[in-house]
Design an enzyme around this catalytic site. Structure first.
Site, PDB file in Angstrom:
ATOM      1  N   TYR A 142      -0.645  12.583  13.494  1.00 48.79           N
ATOM      2  CA  TYR A 142      -1.246  11.734  14.635  1.00 48.79           C
ATOM      3  C   TYR A 142      -2.582  11.203  14.525  1.00 48.79           C
ATOM      4  CZ  TYR A 142       2.467  12.746  18.216  1.00 48.79           C
ATOM      5  OH  TYR A 142       3.678  12.763  19.021  1.00 48.79           O
ATOM      6  N   LYS A 187       7.498  23.579   7.613  1.00 50.43           N
ATOM      7  CA  LYS A 187       8.397  23.048   6.686  1.00 50.43           C
ATOM      8  C   LYS A 187       7.655  23.394   5.293  1.00 50.43           C
ATOM      9  CE  LYS A 187      12.169  20.419   5.390  1.00 50.43           C
ATOM     10  NZ  LYS A 187      13.400  21.132   5.764  1.00 50.43           N
ATOM     11  N   ASP A 219      13.622  22.425  10.924  1.00 49.26           N
ATOM     12  CA  ASP A 219      15.045  21.835  10.919  1.00 49.26           C
ATOM     13  C   ASP A 219      15.721  23.147  11.473  1.00 49.26           C
ATOM     14  OD1 ASP A 219      14.616  23.337   8.561  1.00 49.26           O
ATOM     15  OD2 ASP A 219      15.856  21.931   7.302  1.00 49.26           O
ATOM     16  N   ASP A 243       5.877  18.205  19.000  1.00 46.69           N
ATOM     17  CA  ASP A 243       6.371  16.920  19.984  1.00 46.69           C
ATOM     18  C   ASP A 243       7.799  16.727  20.091  1.00 46.69           C
ATOM     19  OD1 ASP A 243       6.039  14.345  21.490  1.00 46.69           O
ATOM     20  OD2 ASP A 243       6.468  13.387  19.661  1.00 46.69           O
ATOM     21  N   ASP A 247      10.626  18.082  23.295  1.00 47.53           N
ATOM     22  CA  ASP A 247      11.655  17.019  23.838  1.00 47.53           C
ATOM     23  C   ASP A 247      12.810  17.877  24.135  1.00 47.53           C
ATOM     24  OD1 ASP A 247       9.810  15.066  24.546  1.00 47.53           O
ATOM     25  OD2 ASP A 247      11.241  13.832  24.022  1.00 47.53           O
TER      26      ASP A 247
HETATM   27  C1  IPM Z   1       3.988  13.918  24.617  1.00 49.44           C
HETATM   28  C2  IPM Z   1       4.178  12.305  24.507  1.00 49.44           C
HETATM   29  C3  IPM Z   1       2.718  11.745  23.523  1.00 49.44           C
HETATM   30  C4  IPM Z   1       2.888  12.362  22.183  1.00 49.44           C
HETATM   31  C5  IPM Z   1       2.875  10.291  23.248  1.00 49.44           C
HETATM   32  C6  IPM Z   1       2.930   9.460  24.967  1.00 49.44           C
HETATM   33  C7  IPM Z   1       1.854   9.501  22.702  1.00 49.44           C
HETATM   34  O1  IPM Z   1       5.283  12.249  23.761  1.00 49.44           O
HETATM   35  O2  IPM Z   1       2.829  14.365  25.354  1.00 49.44           O
HETATM   36  O3  IPM Z   1       4.686  14.752  24.055  1.00 49.44           O
HETATM   37  O4  IPM Z   1       3.398  11.946  21.199  1.00 49.44           O
HETATM   38  O5  IPM Z   1       2.070  13.231  22.080  1.00 49.44           O
HETATM   39 MN    MN Z   2       6.413  13.858  23.365  1.00 43.81          MN
END
Ligand code: IPM
Ligand code: MN
Length: 353
Positions: A142, A187, A219, A243, A247
């Site tokens: 990032y 990894k 993975d 990240d 999700d």
């Molecule tokens: C998160 C989001 C952010 C990230 C985006 C919006 C930049 O997906 O907070 O997980 O990738 O960190």
């Molecule tokens: Mn995210």
């Protein structure tokens, strides 16, 4: 307690869920005799439109002067489909993380018994899953050196030893307060940066003999999370992996709209849902405010105000149990509750307690 809160509602559904988060924060403050002062500030696409900067200096100052930041979400489709855009809303979020030194992002993945069927995974796998992902938030790809040419581009996954050490310390502290099991996700079979993580972790683990440390390739961790989510207690990982895995984690809980987070580090801590700005839901009063409201619980708990946090969690659980839910988690034939209705129900619950 007196608390100065910077309120960064951002874009999309941000302002709607923020309204409910602030209402809950105020109801709890009223109940327990805290004094909360809010200061709103611009961030994201909204800030680009108004002042040409997704994280304006004034917003930074407001954050620095506050005891905590309550953040909602940033992002707008008009930027998503334009890879040539010079400035993007997400840069506002990244600038905030970097400038406030928020290297530790704590993302709890918990399950609610009444929602296990909302997960695409089998109920018996999901029931009782409860882990925390500690995501490193100010390093890695990032923020590493980048180049974006016309025909080639790269991002650098840079980590230094102190960056790895400090996030591992945070992870060990959480593990000590929980089931004493830390999984370091990397990894290391391919990436040099991961081998540094593993080396540092192997050196540090002897300082925490009370915690079982194990190592898992990312993975494999992605697979294990859906095969056996209860395996995990605390997992720690670098920015990009964290990240992606969180999700995935929201699918265990059953909705993106249920996962709060806390980011802490050098300056003012930030409390925010893990989901994005969901532009399709904007203005429709259908977004789930619970991730934002649970972020308020995390905020109170950060300041040692345990009962306040517990009351919010109790109110959230009660709303779910009584089917006061936004459409994406509502039971079949259940009544329609919007963002506002769920938020206000929780406020009332708190007031009546
Ligand atoms: C998160 C989001 C952010 C990230 C985006 C919006 C930049 O997906 O907070 O997980 O990738 O960190
Ligand atoms: Mn995210």
């Amino acid at each position: 307690m007196k608390l100065k809160i910077a309120v960064l509602a951002g874009d999309g559904i941000g302002p709607e869920i923020m309204e409910q988060g602030v209402a809950v924060m105020s109801a709890v403050a009223q109940k327990f005799g805290h004094e909360v002062e809010y200061r709103e500030a611009l961030c994201g696409a909204h800030a680009i439109d108004e002042v040409g900067d997704p994280f304006p200096e004034e917003t930074f100052q407001t954050c620095m002067e506050a005891n905590a930041v309550l953040f909602a979400s940033v992002g707008d489709p008009k930027f998503d489909n334009d890879p040539t855009a010079k400035v993007r809303p997400e840069q506002g979020l990244l600038a905030m993380r970097k400038r406030l030194g928020l290297f530790a992002n704590v993302r709890p993945v918990t399950t609610f018994d009444c929602l296990v069927h909302k997960s695409p995974l089998k109920d018996e796998l999901v029931r009782g899953a409860d882990f925390i992902c500690i995501r490193e938030l100010t390093g890695g790809m990032y923020f590493g050196e980048k180049r974006e040419g016309t025909d080639e581009a790269y991002d650098t996954n840079y980590y230094s030893r102190p960056e790895v050490e400090r996030i591992l310390r945070v992870a060990y502290q959480y593990a000590r307060q929980r089931r004493k099991h830390l999984t370091v996700v990397d990894k290391a079979n391919v990436l040099a940066s991961s081998r540094l993580w593993r080396k540092v972790a192997q050196e540090m683990m002897v300082e925490y003999p009370d915690v079982v440390t194990d190592f898992m390739y990312v993975d494999n961790a992605a697979m294990r999370m859906i095969q056996e989510p209860r395996f995990f207690d605390v997992m720690v990982t670098e920015n990009t992996f964290g990240d992606i895995l969180t999700d995935e984690g929201s699918c265990i809980t059953g909705s993106m709209g249920l996962l709060p987070s806390a980011s802490t580090g050098e300056h003012t801590p930030v409390f925010e849902p893990i989901h994005g700005s969901w532009p399709q839901g904007k203005g429709l009063n259908i977004a789930n405010p619970l991730a934002q409201i649970l972020s308020v619980a995390m905020l109170y708990e950060y300041f040692g105000l345990k009962e306040e946090g517990t009351l919010i969690r109790e109110a959230v659980n009660a709303s779910l149990d009584q089917n006061v839910r936004t459409p994406e988690i509502q039971v079949e034939g259940g009544l329609h509750y919007g963002t506002r209705e769920v938020g206000q129900w929780i406020v009332k619950y708190i007031e009546k307690k």
